[in-house]
Structures are given as C-alpha cells and as structure tokens.
Design a protein around this motif. Structure first.
Motif, PDB file in Angstrom:
ATOM      1  N   ILE A 131       0.976  -1.314  -0.100  1.00 32.29           N
ATOM      2  CA  ILE A 131       0.081  -0.028   0.163  1.00 32.29           C
ATOM      3  C   ILE A 131       0.901   1.185  -0.068  1.00 32.29           C
ATOM      4  CG2 ILE A 131      -1.769   1.560   1.187  1.00 32.29           C
ATOM      5  CD1 ILE A 131      -2.321  -1.620   2.607  1.00 32.29           C
ATOM      6  N   THR A 132       0.548   2.105  -0.771  1.00 32.28           N
ATOM      7  CA  THR A 132       0.995   3.577  -0.626  1.00 32.28           C
ATOM      8  C   THR A 132       0.047   4.611  -0.629  1.00 32.28           C
ATOM      9  OG1 THR A 132       2.820   2.541  -2.254  1.00 32.28           O
ATOM     10  CG2 THR A 132       2.618   5.043  -2.308  1.00 32.28           C
ATOM     11  N   LEU A 133       0.380   5.543   0.123  1.00 35.18           N
ATOM     12  CA  LEU A 133      -0.589   6.749   0.191  1.00 35.18           C
ATOM     13  C   LEU A 133      -0.085   7.839  -0.051  1.00 35.18           C
ATOM     14  CD1 LEU A 133      -2.805   8.224   1.403  1.00 35.18           C
ATOM     15  CD2 LEU A 133      -1.880   8.287   3.871  1.00 35.18           C
ATOM     16  N   VAL A 179      -4.395   9.734  -2.635  1.00 38.60           N
ATOM     17  CA  VAL A 179      -4.505   8.678  -3.325  1.00 38.60           C
ATOM     18  C   VAL A 179      -3.984   7.370  -2.697  1.00 38.60           C
ATOM     19  CG1 VAL A 179      -3.949   7.644  -5.686  1.00 38.60           C
ATOM     20  CG2 VAL A 179      -4.296  10.107  -5.488  1.00 38.60           C
ATOM     21  N   THR A 180      -4.714   6.224  -2.770  1.00 40.42           N
ATOM     22  CA  THR A 180      -4.353   5.118  -2.095  1.00 40.42           C
ATOM     23  C   THR A 180      -3.919   4.221  -3.308  1.00 40.42           C
ATOM     24  OG1 THR A 180      -5.708   5.512  -0.310  1.00 40.42           O
ATOM     25  CG2 THR A 180      -4.767   3.361  -0.616  1.00 40.42           C
ATOM     26  N   ARG A 214     -10.826   9.772  -0.642  1.00 37.12           N
ATOM     27  CA  ARG A 214     -11.560   9.050   0.759  1.00 37.12           C
ATOM     28  C   ARG A 214     -11.343   7.570   0.343  1.00 37.12           C
ATOM     29  NH1 ARG A 214     -13.453  12.532   4.333  1.00 37.12           N
ATOM     30  NH2 ARG A 214     -14.511  14.234   3.667  1.00 37.12           N
ATOM     31  N   VAL A 215     -10.639   6.883   1.424  1.00 32.62           N
ATOM     32  CA  VAL A 215     -10.299   5.433   1.325  1.00 32.62           C
ATOM     33  C   VAL A 215     -11.617   4.642   2.415  1.00 32.62           C
ATOM     34  CG1 VAL A 215      -8.426   5.199   2.539  1.00 32.62           C
ATOM     35  CG2 VAL A 215      -8.996   3.466   1.001  1.00 32.62           C
ATOM     36  N   GLU A 220      -7.012  11.447   7.515  1.00 33.18           N
ATOM     37  CA  GLU A 220      -7.997  10.415   7.631  1.00 33.18           C
ATOM     38  C   GLU A 220      -7.719   8.960   6.926  1.00 33.18           C
ATOM     39  OE1 GLU A 220     -11.853  12.407   6.675  1.00 33.18           O
ATOM     40  OE2 GLU A 220     -11.328  13.994   7.881  1.00 33.18           O
ATOM     41  N   ALA A 221      -7.315   9.209   5.875  1.00 31.47           N
ATOM     42  CA  ALA A 221      -6.775   8.087   4.982  1.00 31.47           C
ATOM     43  C   ALA A 221      -5.738   7.461   5.950  1.00 31.47           C
ATOM     44  CB  ALA A 221      -6.283   8.543   3.687  1.00 31.47           C
TER      45      ALA A 221
END
Length: 85
Positions: free
Chosen positions: A7-9, A57-58, A69-70, A20-21
């Motif tokens: 996972i990359t934020l 972005v996720t 938002r994720v 929040e993500a």
C-alpha cells in the motif's frame, strides 16, 4: 508476504483528508499484517503531476484503488488479490 509495502498513500503535509486516509490504512494494515509507505507529492514530481487534484490517493501494488477517501472494505478487497509476481 513480501517485505515491500503493498500500500502507498500519496498525499502532502497538512492535508486533513490525508490524515483521515492514514488512519484507515493503518487500521487495515494492523488487521491484515500488511504495511504501507507514504509519499508526499512535494517529494515526487511525477506523482505531483499525476495526482495533484486527487490527493490523498491510495495505491495497492502500484494501482490506484481510491482517492480523496479510502474505505476500509474497499482497501481490504484490493488486498485480497495476490500481489503481482
């Protein structure tokens, strides 16, 4: 499971949606044993060009799965697919 985070934020400092993500991603990672990395658009010009208007972005395995938002359920579903070989 690979040592590389799946996972990359992609975000930027001071972004409340990024905060929040991050909470959702941290929660999913704690439950699944996955890890994540975070990239600031200020540090990566290619990502800034690509995602400027969508942050946070996720990405899972380099593929965009959410922006702004994720949702935990959506992220879990994306992680259910095995990582590419």
């Amino acid at each position: 499971m690979s040592d590389a985070p799946r996972i990359t934020l992609v975000g930027k400092p001071g972004c409340h949606l990024c905060d929040e993500a991050r909470v959702v991603i941290e929660q999913v990672c704690a439950d699944t044993g996955e890890s994540f990395t975070e990239v600031s658009i200020y540090d990566d010009l290619d990502m800034a060009d690509q995602y400027w208007e969508q942050i946070p972005v996720t990405l899972v395995d380099g593929v965009q799965v959410a922006f702004w938002r994720v949702e935990a359920a959506h992220l879990r579903a994306a992680l259910a697919s095995p990582p590419p070989a």
